[in-house]
Design an enzyme around this catalytic site. Structure first.
Site: not given
Length: 162
Positions: A76, A103
């Site tokens: 996925e 991040h």
């Protein structure tokens, strides 16, 4: 926030629970997954549609994120990452959910629905949604490098090249 979700048969029950969970938290949920259980359905189209919708919404100035899931979350994530502008991260705990946003400015989270309880997965998704991108210069720089490669196929010079 608008949340686009995509799964295949492996995450169909999880999807129903997740839609209720996210709606109760005040999010607008758009489901791109199957409408009925079919053990032979394929996740790529469902996940790519969800990812594509995230990119379209973000381009239109709509605050949107995506959640894709299946048995492991790996395929996925790969499918979602084929959509230009998507940064999908496979998440397996709270720290990876937080770091994906903080991040990497990930805009799609991938989770293995067969790897976690619903409560665990929902906590990862909630943490992902609530965590802002840090805008730290090094993270912005790295995301830009990925985007340049994605659109132009160019990389920073190889320091080992002569």
């Amino acid at each position: 926030m608008r949340i686009h979700i995509g799964t295949d048969h492996a995450g169909l029950e999880f999807s129903t629970q997740l839609q209720h969970h996210l709606a109760e938290a005040g999010h607008e949920v758009i489901d791109h997954g199957p409408v009925e259980y079919d053990p032979l359905d394929d996740y790529p189209a469902f996940c790519i549609r969800a990812a594509d919708a995230v990119v379209r919404d973000q381009a239109a100035g709509i605050e949107a994120l995506g959640v894709v899931f299946g048995g492991s979350g790996n395929g996925e994530q790969i499918a979602a990452n084929k959509v230009e502008g998507i940064r999908a991260a496979l998440v397996w705990n709270l720290a990876t959910a937080e770091l994906a946003r903080e991040h990497n400015d990930a805009n799609v989270i991938a989770i293995g629905a067969r790897q976690h309880t619903f409560e665990e997965a929902a906590s990862f998704i909630d943490r992902f949604i609530e965590t802002p991108f840090s805008h730290d210069e090094r993270h912005v720089r790295r995301i830009h490098q990925i985007a340049v490669y994605e659109t132009h196929g160019t990389l920073a010079p190889d320091p080992r090249a002569h």
